[in-house]
Design a protein around this motif. Structure first.
Motif, PDB file in Angstrom:
ATOM      1  N   PHE A 108      27.533  10.065 -10.476  1.00  0.00           N
ATOM      2  CA  PHE A 108      28.013   8.961  -9.642  1.00  0.00           C
ATOM      3  C   PHE A 108      27.019   7.832  -9.557  1.00  0.00           C
ATOM      4  O   PHE A 108      25.826   7.982  -9.823  1.00  0.00           O
ATOM      5  N   ASP A 110      26.045   6.054  -6.728  1.00  0.00           N
ATOM      6  CA  ASP A 110      25.070   6.058  -5.626  1.00  0.00           C
ATOM      7  C   ASP A 110      24.538   7.476  -5.443  1.00  0.00           C
ATOM      8  O   ASP A 110      25.203   8.313  -4.839  1.00  0.00           O
ATOM      9  N   ALA A 113      24.487   8.697  -1.691  1.00  0.00           N
ATOM     10  CA  ALA A 113      25.739   9.028  -1.007  1.00  0.00           C
ATOM     11  C   ALA A 113      26.464  10.194  -1.658  1.00  0.00           C
ATOM     12  O   ALA A 113      27.233  10.883  -1.002  1.00  0.00           O
ATOM     13  N   SER A 114      26.209  10.408  -2.952  1.00  0.00           N
ATOM     14  CA  SER A 114      27.009  11.411  -3.629  1.00  0.00           C
ATOM     15  C   SER A 114      26.415  12.811  -3.504  1.00  0.00           C
ATOM     16  O   SER A 114      26.982  13.767  -4.015  1.00  0.00           O
ATOM     17  N   LEU A 115      25.278  12.921  -2.815  1.00  0.00           N
ATOM     18  CA  LEU A 115      24.701  14.253  -2.600  1.00  0.00           C
ATOM     19  C   LEU A 115      24.856  14.608  -1.130  1.00  0.00           C
ATOM     20  O   LEU A 115      24.514  13.803  -0.261  1.00  0.00           O
TER      21      LEU A 115
ATOM     22  N   GLN C 232      33.179   9.778   1.926  1.00  0.00           N
ATOM     23  CA  GLN C 232      31.841   9.677   1.331  1.00  0.00           C
ATOM     24  C   GLN C 232      31.856  10.163  -0.117  1.00  0.00           C
ATOM     25  O   GLN C 232      32.687  10.982  -0.509  1.00  0.00           O
ATOM     26  N   ASP C 233      30.892   9.676  -0.885  1.00  0.00           N
ATOM     27  CA  ASP C 233      30.825  10.049  -2.300  1.00  0.00           C
ATOM     28  C   ASP C 233      30.568  11.534  -2.485  1.00  0.00           C
ATOM     29  O   ASP C 233      31.077  12.142  -3.414  1.00  0.00           O
ATOM     30  N   TYR C 234      29.785  12.120  -1.593  1.00  0.00           N
ATOM     31  CA  TYR C 234      29.445  13.525  -1.827  1.00  0.00           C
ATOM     32  C   TYR C 234      30.673  14.420  -1.724  1.00  0.00           C
ATOM     33  O   TYR C 234      30.691  15.510  -2.291  1.00  0.00           O
ATOM     34  N   VAL C 235      31.703  13.941  -0.989  1.00  0.00           N
ATOM     35  CA  VAL C 235      32.938  14.713  -0.915  1.00  0.00           C
ATOM     36  C   VAL C 235      33.622  14.675  -2.282  1.00  0.00           C
ATOM     37  O   VAL C 235      34.121  15.682  -2.790  1.00  0.00           O
ATOM     38  N   ARG C 236      33.582  13.489  -2.882  1.00  0.00           N
ATOM     39  CA  ARG C 236      34.153  13.369  -4.222  1.00  0.00           C
ATOM     40  C   ARG C 236      33.357  14.253  -5.189  1.00  0.00           C
ATOM     41  O   ARG C 236      33.931  14.923  -6.052  1.00  0.00           O
ATOM     42  N   THR C 237      32.052  14.241  -5.013  1.00  0.00           N
ATOM     43  CA  THR C 237      31.216  15.091  -5.856  1.00  0.00           C
ATOM     44  C   THR C 237      31.652  16.542  -5.740  1.00  0.00           C
ATOM     45  O   THR C 237      31.812  17.242  -6.739  1.00  0.00           O
TER      46      THR C 237
END
Lengths: 353, 565, 336
Positions: A108, A110, A113-115, C232-237
Motif C-alpha cells: 500500500f 501509506d 496507515a496500512s499497518l 483505515q488502510d490497515y483494514v484493507r490490508t
C-alpha cells in the motif's frame, strides 16, 4: 477487441483484465436514494505477463488505485472479468476468494496507515500464515525472520510496533507482509509516494531485487513517470477511469501517441538543464471532469489540445497503431485522420512553450 | 384471686380492642412511606416534622393530643389541671403522675428520673436542642418519688403543657442518654438512631433518610398491642410516588403529607386501594400587610416603625385588598379537599375559631372599589388609584412554590381590577424562611408591601401564637431582624390582651381572649387569611384503627392499628 | 509509565486541595441554612442555638481547616480503628458529622454504597454490554435499517429524561401490570433464590432506565470509533491478506476502535459512584445520589462537601486510569 488484442507474447498472460468496471453509487436525500455513480474504473482491459512489471500511471483521481484494488477484489466490482492464471476471480464471493488471496497481494501507499497500530511486526507478517498455512509456531517464526531478512529488516525488531519504525522501514514491513504467502502477483499501489526521495530508490531497488529472486509479477501504480520508466517493462496510462495508452516502456516514453500521454510526459522535469530549457511543456487547460458525470464522446475531449468534432461525439476505440503500442484516440483512427502527417504529434509545436 | 383479676383485665382489654381478637404481632408488617425520610429518631436533635413523626413510634410524652385537640394521658395517669389540683393555684407548678408498672423497651422501669433527665438533656448548654422552647421558664423538675414529677416554673404558666406534652417533647431514657448531654449529643449516634422507648415499636435498623425497620416493643404496656409485629418505614422519593404506592399499587399502608394537586389526588384515590385522610390543624395561608415603609431610600431603617407605610396604614386600602380576594376559588384551585376557606388567622382548634368575620368569604370587587373611592383613592390615567400623588402600587412577595405563584397571579389580577397595581416576586423557600439577618430576602426583613406564606402553631394553645403580633415582636435591626410580628403591627389594646392571657388560667376565659385578639387582627385587616390548610395523607383500606390527627403525630395511635382481614 | 503515574498522582494533590477549597467556599457561601427546613414554630433563638451547636459560628477558614484535618487525618484513623480494632484515633478526634443525621458522613456513604453500586453499577455494565454490539453492528452496516433504528433508539435514550422513562415504567409495570415493585427495598438481603429473584425484580426498572441512557451514549461512541477505523488502510490490508471478515472486524477494527471507547467508559465510572440522583429518587433507591440531593436541600454542608470531594477524587483518579489505559492499549502512546 479480441481476447488477445493487447498481448504481444505467446504464453498465456498471468493476469487478464477485460472491460473492468468499478462504479461507486452516490446516495442522496433523506431516504438516501441512489442518484448516480462515480465511474472510478470504466471499462479497463489489459494483460500482465508473468515476471513483468506493468506500470499504471495517471493523475490523482484517475482511478488507478481503484483499478489496482478492484483487480485484487478488495472491492466487489461492477462488471468485467479478472483472470489470474486463467482463474476467473471477478465474480467470486469474498469467501471463495479467501483461499486464492495468497497468490495475489498488495503493497500500500501509506505504510503507516496500512499497518495495524496495535500489532507487532511479527504478528503483522505472521497473521496471514495463521490463516492460510498449517505451519508450526517455530516454523512460522523462522518464516517471519526469513522475510524480515529478505526485506532488510533487523530480526531484533520483530516485537516492535509499526510506529517505532521509519517510513522506509515500515514500507519494508508492508512488503514482507505481502511476500509472506509466496504470492505470484503483487499490486504495488504508489508504494513510494509517501516516502522521502532518498528512501524511494532503496524501496524500488528492493522491489526489483525481490522480483528477480522470487519471480514476482508487479502491477506498479504510480503518478511518478520517471520512477515508472525505471521499473516498468510496459506502461499503461489512465485518464478518468479508462486506459488511454498502453505500450512497452521505450515506445511510450520515446513516442507517445495519445495527446494526454504527451502532455503528461512534457511535465516530467529533465535532469539535463540545457535540454530542460529547450523542452516544450504542454499545459492542459481546465479541470478533470467529474467521474460521476464524464463528458460525451472521448473522455479527454474537454481538455485535449487537438480535439476534433468527432471527439465530442464518439468514444474512440483502443487501436494498435504500432505493434504492441495501443492508444485510444481518433487521431490514430485511419477513418478519421484529420490532416496528413500529423500522427507524430509530439513533433508538432503545441501551445505553451 | 389474682388470676381472676388478671382474667378480668384481659377481658376488658379485649372488649376495648377494636380488632376483635388481636394479639401482639399477629398482623405481620405494616408499611409506612414518608417521602422525606427521617434523618434521626431523636426529635430533640432535629425538629423536622418527619423526625418527630418517626420518633413518635418509639418515644412517648406524658400526654398527647387527640384528633379533637384534647389532651389524653399517655405515660401519665391523668392530665393535671387546675380543677383536679395537678396545677398549682399560682400557675407555677404542675404535678405529673406516671402510670405505675411502665417499662422501657429494654425492660427497665420508667421513673420520674427519666422525666427530669429529659428536661436536663434539652436544656444542656451547647446541645442545640431544637425543642428547647418547650422547656422555657422551667426552673426545676422535682422527683419526690419514682412516679411523681413536679415541674416548677420561674413564672406563672397559665398553660403549663409545654414540657413533656405532644410529639415535640417525649421522654428519653436517662440511662441511654446519660453521656450525651450538651456538645456530646450528636456523637451518640446509636442512641439517636435507636432510642430505647415506651412506644409500641422499637428500632431494629436505622438508615438515615432511607429506611427504618422497627419491631413490636415486647414491653409495651398493653399486652395485646401492637397488632403488627414489624414496621417498614421507608423514606425518599416524592409525594406523587408515595401517594401512588398506597393508593394505586397498594405496596404501602400509609403515606404521609401528600401535597399534591387536588385533581391528581382524586385520580389516584379512584383506584380504590386506599383512602385520602385529611385533618385540619392550625396552618393558615395568609397575606401579611406591611405597616412600615420598605422603600430603600430609608437605608438601614427601611421597613421599621420609624417610617410608617405611605398607604397601607390606611385601613380602607387594607380592607379593599381583602374584599377583592375570592377565597373559595383559591382554595379550590390550590388545595381541593386539603383546604377550606377561612376568615380567621386563628382558625383552629374549633373552640377558638371566631365567627365574627365571615364577611370575607364572599368576594366583593364593587364594594372594594366603592370603599377606595370613599377614602379618596381615585383611579389615575393608567387605571391605578392614587391620592395626593401617591399611587397604590405594591411589591407582593412569597416563597417559591407552584401553588403560591398561582395564588399570586390570581390575586394580582383581582387587585388590578380594583385599581391596585402589584409587582410579583418569589424567593427560594430556604432563603425566604432562612432567617439570615444578612439577607434582604427573608420574610422577617419584609422588604415588600405584602407577603404571603403559611404559619401554624404547635399543640392546641394559641397563647404564644397570638403573642406574635405584640408590638415588641416586630423584627428590626435591634433584634437582628428576628421576631414574628411581620406586619410590625402596634396596638396597645392588643398588647394588653396578650398580657392578660399570659396570666389567665381558666379555659373559657382564655378562649374568649384568643377570639378577641383574632377579631382585632381581622377587623383591622392586619393579616388577610386565605386558606385553612389541612394535612393530607393516604391510608390503605386494609389498615384498620388509623385515626388521622392534626394535633400530634399522625402515627400517634400506631399501637391501635391492625390489619383488616 | 510508572514514573508518569507517580508524577500525575503528585500533581493531583495540589489540584485536589484547590478543588476542596473551591467546593467548600461554594457550599458554604451559598445561601442555605441547615435550620431553614424546620417548622416555623421553632423560634429563631432556638435556631441560633442549633446553628451554634453545628459550629456555624466559627470563621470560614477555621471550619475549612477542621474539615481538612478530619478528612485527611481523623477519618483514615477511624477507618483503621474499625478495620483492625486499633485505637489510633483519640477521644477528641471528632469524625465528620452530617448536620442532618448527626452521624458520621463516612457511615452514611458506606450505608448508601451497596444499592448505588448494585443499581447504577449494574446499569452501567448492562449499558456497556448492550452498547458495544449495537455500536459495532450499526457501524459495520452503516445506514442499514438496523443502524437507523439504533440511531433512533439512541436519540430517544439520550434525549428523553430518566424521570419520564422511570415514571412511565412504574405506571405500566407497577400500577397497571403489578409485575415489579415501584419502591426499592434497600433492606433486602439476598440469601437464597427467592430473595435473589426479589432483588432482580426490584432492580429491573431502574437498571433498564439507566442502562438505556448509558447504552445510548456509549453505542454512539462505539459506532463513531468503528466507522473511523473501518475505512483505515490497515483494514484493507487485513482483507487483502485474506483474513476472514470475523477476524477483520473483531480483531483488527474492534481492537483499535476500543481504545477511545475504553477511555470513555473509564471516565464514566465515577458517575456510577456518584449515583443517579433522579433515577434514585424516582425508584426510591436511596443511594449516594439521593444522599447528595437531600444533603443539598437540607443545607448539610459536611455531607455535601465530603461527597463532592470524593467525587472529585474519583474523577481525577479515573482520568488518570483512562490515560494509563490509553497508554497500555495504544502502543503508539508513550508517557515517558
Amino acid at each position: 477487441m479480441s481476447e488477445t488484442a493487447m498481448s504481444d507474447r505467446s504464453p498465456r498472460p498471468l493476469v487478464e483484465i477485460r472491460d473492468l468496471r468499478m462504479h461507486f453509487p452516490i446516495h442522496a436525500g433523506v431516504l438516501r436514494r441512489r442518484v448516480g455513480a462515480v465511474r472510478a474504473v470504466d471499462g479497463v482491459s489489459f494483460d500482465i505477463h508473468e515476471g513483468e512489471t506493468l506500470g499504471l500511471v495517471g493523475e490523482s483521481g484517475c482511478g488507478k488505485s481503484t483499478c489496482g484494488r478492484a483487480i485484487l477484489r478488495l472491492y466487489d466490482i461492477t462488471s468485467g472479468s479478472i483472470r489470474i492464471e486463467g482463474d476467473e476471480i471477478g465474480t467470486l464471493g469474498q469467501d471463495a476468494l479467501r483461499p486464492r488471496r495468497p497468490r495475489m497481494q498488495m503493497v500500500f501507499q501509506d505504510p503507516q496507515a496500512s499497518l495495524n497500530p496495535r500489532m507487532t511486526v511479527a504478528r503483522i507478517i505472521g497473521e496471514p500464515l495463521d490463516e492460510h498455512t498449517t505451519l508450526s509456531r517455530a516454523e512460522k517464526r523462522d518464516r517471519i525472520y526469513e522475510l524480515m531478512d529478505a526485506v532488510g529488516l533487523n530480526r531484533n525488531f520483530a516485537n516492535r510496533y509499526p510506529h517505532q519504525f521509519s517510513g522506509g522501514q515500515r514500507q519494508r514491513i508492508g512488503i514482507a507482509r505481502a511476500l509472506a504467502l509466496n504470492p505470484k502477483f503483487i499490486v504495488c499501489d504508489e508504494p513510494i509516494a509517501a516516502l522521502d526521495v532518498s528512501i524511494q530508490a532503496q524501496v524500488v531497488n528492493l522491489l526489483e531485487d525481490l522480483q528477480d529472486r522470487f519471480g514476482l509479477t508487479y502491477l506498479f501504480i504510480s503518478h511518478d513517470l520517471s520512477m515508472v520508466r525505471h521499473i516498468a517493462d510496459r506502461v499503461a496510462v489512465m485518464y478518468l477511469g479508462r486506459v488511454v495508452e498502453l505500450a512497452p516502456r521505450d515506445s511510450l516514453y520515446g513516442a507517445p501517441l495519445h495527446p494526454y500521454t504527451q502532455a503528461l510526459l512534457s511535465a516530467v522535469p529533465e535532469p539535463d538543464p540545457d535540454l530542460e530549457a529547450s523542452r516544450r511543456h504542454i499545459i492542459l487547460k481546465g479541470d478533470v471532469p467529474s467521474p460521476a458525470n464524464p463528458p460525451e464522446g472521448c473522455n479527454f475531449c474537454t481538455r485535449c489540445p487537438q480535439a476534433m468534432p468527432i471527439c465530442h461525439r464518439i468514444d474512440p476505440e483502443m487501436r494498435e497503431p504500432r505493434p504492441g503500442h495501443f492508444a485510444a484516440c481518433h487521431l490514430h483512427d485511419p477513418d478519421h485522420i484529420p490532416t496528413a502527417g500529423s500522427t507524430a504529434a509530439n513533433d508538432q509545436p503545441q501551445q505553451g512553450e | 384471686m389474682r388470676a381472676k383479676h388478671a382474667l378480668l383485665g384481659a377481658a376488658a382489654a379485649l372488649a376495648l380492642a377494636p380488632a376483635a381478637f388481636a394479639e401482639r404481632g399477629s398482623d405481620g408488617q405494616v408499611n409506612i412511606i414518608y417521602w422525606q425520610g427521617p434523618s434521626t429518631m431523636n426529635p430533640y436533635l432535629s425538629g423536622g416534622i418527619k423526625e418527630l413523626e418517626a420518633a413518635s413510634l418509639s418515644l412517648e410524652p406524658l400526654a398527647r393530643y387527640d384528633p379533637d385537640g384534647n389532651m389524653v394521658p399517655f405515660l401519665a395517669e391523668t392530665v393535671p389541671t387546675l380543677e383536679n389540683g395537678g396545677v398549682s393555684e399560682d400557675l407555677k407548678s404542675v404535678t405529673w403522675k406516671i402510670k405505675p408498672g411502665l417499662l422501657w423497651s429494654d425492660g427497665t422501669p420508667v421513673t420520674s428520673a427519666d422525666v427530669r433527665f429529659t428536661w436536663q438533656y434539652c436544656t444542656a448548654e451547647g446541645g442545640g436542642c431544637s425543642q428547647s422552647e418547650k422547656y422555657n421558664d422551667v426552673a426545676d423538675v422535682e422527683t419526690p418519688d419514682e412516679l411523681t414529677a413536679i415541674v416548677r416554673f420561674s413564672v406563672p404558666k397559665p398553660y403549663p403543657y409545654g414540657p413533656f406534652v405532644g410529639n415535640q417533647a417525649p421522654i428519653l431514657q436517662a440511662a441511654q442518654f446519660a453521656d450525651c448531654l450538651g456538645p456530646k449529643a450528636p456523637g451518640c449516634t446509636s442512641a439517636n438512631f435507636m432510642p430505647v422507648g415506651t412506644g409500641p415499636f422499637i428500632v431494629t435498623d436505622f438508615r438515615p433518610n432511607d429506611v427504618i425497620a422497627l419491631k413490636a416493643n415486647e414491653h409495651y404496656r398493653d399486652p395485646e398491642k401492637p397488632a403488627f409485629s414489624t414496621v417498614n418505614f421507608k423514606g425518599g422519593g416524592d409525594a406523587m410516588a408515595a401517594g401512588r404506592s398506597v393508593l394505586e399499587t397498594g405496596e404501602y399502608d400509609f403515606a404521609w403529607n401528600l401535597q399534591l394537586a387536588p385533581e391528581v389526588l382524586d385520580q389516584m384515590a379512584a383506584a380504590g386501594k386506599g383512602e385520602v385522610e385529611v385533618a385540619f390543624g392550625t396552618l393558615v395561608e395568609r397575606i401579611m400587610v406591611n405597616f412600615t415603609d420598605p422603600d430603600p431610600k430609608w437605608g438601614e431603617r427601611r421597613a421599621t416603625a420609624d417610617h410608617p407605610h405611605p398607604f397601607l396604614t390606611d385601613k380602607a386600602v387594607r380592607q379593599a385588598l381583602s374584599m377583592a380576594i375570592d377565597r373559595d376559588l383559591l382554595t379550590e384551585i390550590g388545595y381541593g379537599q386539603a383546604g377550606r376557606t377561612t376568615c380567621n388567622v386563628l382558625a383552629a382548634p374549633e373552640i377558638y375559631a371566631s365567627e365574627a368575620n365571615e364577611g370575607c368569604l364572599v368576594q366583593d370587587i364593587e364594594g372594594a372599589k366603592a370603599l377606595l373611592d370613599q377614602a379618596g383613592w381615585v383611579p389615575g390615567p393608567d387605571g391605578v388609584r392614587q391620592k395626593d400623588g401617591m399611587r397604590l402600587s405594591m411589591l407582593f412577595q412569597s416563597s417559591t412554590n407552584a401553588v403560591r405563584q398561582d395564588f399570586q397571579a390570581l390575586i394580582k389580577q383581582w387587585w388590578s381590577e380594583i385599581g391596585v397595581e402589584s409587582e410579583l416576586r418569589n424567593v427560594d423557600a430556604s432563603v425566604f424562611f432562612g432567617g439570615d439577618p444578612g439577607s434582604p430576602d427573608t420574610f422577617q426583613k419584609f422588604y415588600a408591601d405584602v407577603e404571603m406564606y403559611a404559619n401554624s402553631f404547635d399543640g392546641t394553645d394559641p397563647e404564644a401564637y397570638m403573642a406574635n403580633w405584640e408590638c415588641k415582636q416586630a423584627p428590626r435591626p435591634e433584634t437582628q431582624w428576628q421576631g414574628n410580628n411581620m406586619p410590625r403591627y402596634c396596638n396597645a389594646a392588643y398588647d394588653a390582651l396578650v398580657a392578660e392571657m399570659a396570666k389567665t388560667g381558666k379555659m373559657d376565659e382564655r378562649i374568649a381572649l384568643a377570639k378577641k385578639m383574632n377579631d382585632i387582627l381581622m377587623q383591622d385587616y392586619v393579616i388577610l387569611p386565605l386558606v385553612h390548610r389541612g394535612r393530607v395523607s393516604a391510608r390503605a383500606t386494609s389498615l384498620g384503627g388509623f385515626v388521622m390527627n392534626a394535633w400530634d403525630s399522625e402515627l400517634w395511635n400506631a399501637a391501635d392499628w391492625y390489619r383488616v382481614k | 509509565m510508572f514514573t508518569y503515574t507517580i508524577r500525575r498522582l503528585l500533581i493531583a494533590i495540589p489540584t485536589l486541595l484547590v478543588i476542596s477549597l473551591i467546593i467548600f467556599l461554594v457550599v458554604t457561601l451559598a445561601p442555605s441554612d441547615p435550620t431553614a427546613n424546620l417548622p416555623l414554630s421553632i423560634p429563631s433563638e432556638v435556631r441560633a442555638q442549633m446553628r451554634e451547636a453545628l459550629g456555624l459560628n466559627e470563621p470560614i477558614l477555621v471550619r475549612y481547616l477542621l474539615w481538612l484535618r478530619q478528612f485527611f487525618l481523623y477519618e483514615p484513623l477511624h477507618m483503621l480503628d474499625q478495620a483492625f480494632g486499633l485505637s489510633l484515633a483519640g477521644e477528641d478526634m471528632q469524625r465528620i458529622l452530617s448536620w442532618q443525621t448527626r452521624s458520621p458522613v463516612a457511615d452514611l456513604i458506606v450505608q448508601r454504597l451497596p444499592q448505588t453500586l448494585w443499581v447504577v453499577g449494574t446499569s452501567y455494565v448492562v449499558g456497556v454490554l448492550i452498547a458495544l454490539p449495537i455500536g459495532i453492528a450499526s457501524a459495520y452496516r452503516q445506514y442499514s435499517w438496523f443502524d437507523q433504528i439504533g440511531t433512533f433508539v439512541s436519540m430517544v435514550g439520550f434525549s428523553v429524561p430518566t424521570f419520564f422513562t422511570g415514571v412511565l415504567l412504574i405506571v405500566i409495570f407497577s400500577v397497571h401490570l403489578g409485575w415489579f415493585p415501584s419502591i426499592y427495598d434497600t433492606t433486602l438481603r439476598v440469601t437464597d433464590l427467592s430473595t435473589f429473584w426479589l432483588q432482580i425484580k426490584q432492580m429491573i426498572m431502574p437498571v433498564a432506565v439507566l442502562a438505556l441512557y448509558n447504552a445510548a451514549q456509549i453505542s454512539r461512541f462505539m459506532r463513531a470509533s468503528m466507522l473511523d477505523n473501518l475505512n483505515q488502510d490497515y483494514v484493507r490490508t487485513a482483507r487483502a491478506k485474506g483474513m476472514t471478515e470475523r477476524v477483520v472486524v473483531l480483531l483488527h477494527v474492534l481492537r483499535n476502535s476500543m481504545i477511545p471507547v475504553v477511555t470513555v467508559i473509564a471516565l464514566g465510572v465515577p458517575t456510577v459512584f456518584g449515583g443517579a440522583i433522579i433515577t434514585e429518587q424516582v425508584f426510591k433507591v436511596n443511594g449516594i445520589g439521593q444522599l447528595l440531593i437531600i444533603a443539598i436541600q437540607g443545607g448539610d454542608v459536611p455531607t455535601v462537601q465530603t461527597l463532592t470531594f470524593i467525587f472529585a477524587v474519583l474523577i481525577v483518579l479515573f482520568n488518570l486510569i483512562a490515560d494509563v489505559l490509553y497508554g497500555l492499549l495504544d502502543p503508539r502512546i508513550r508517557y515517558d
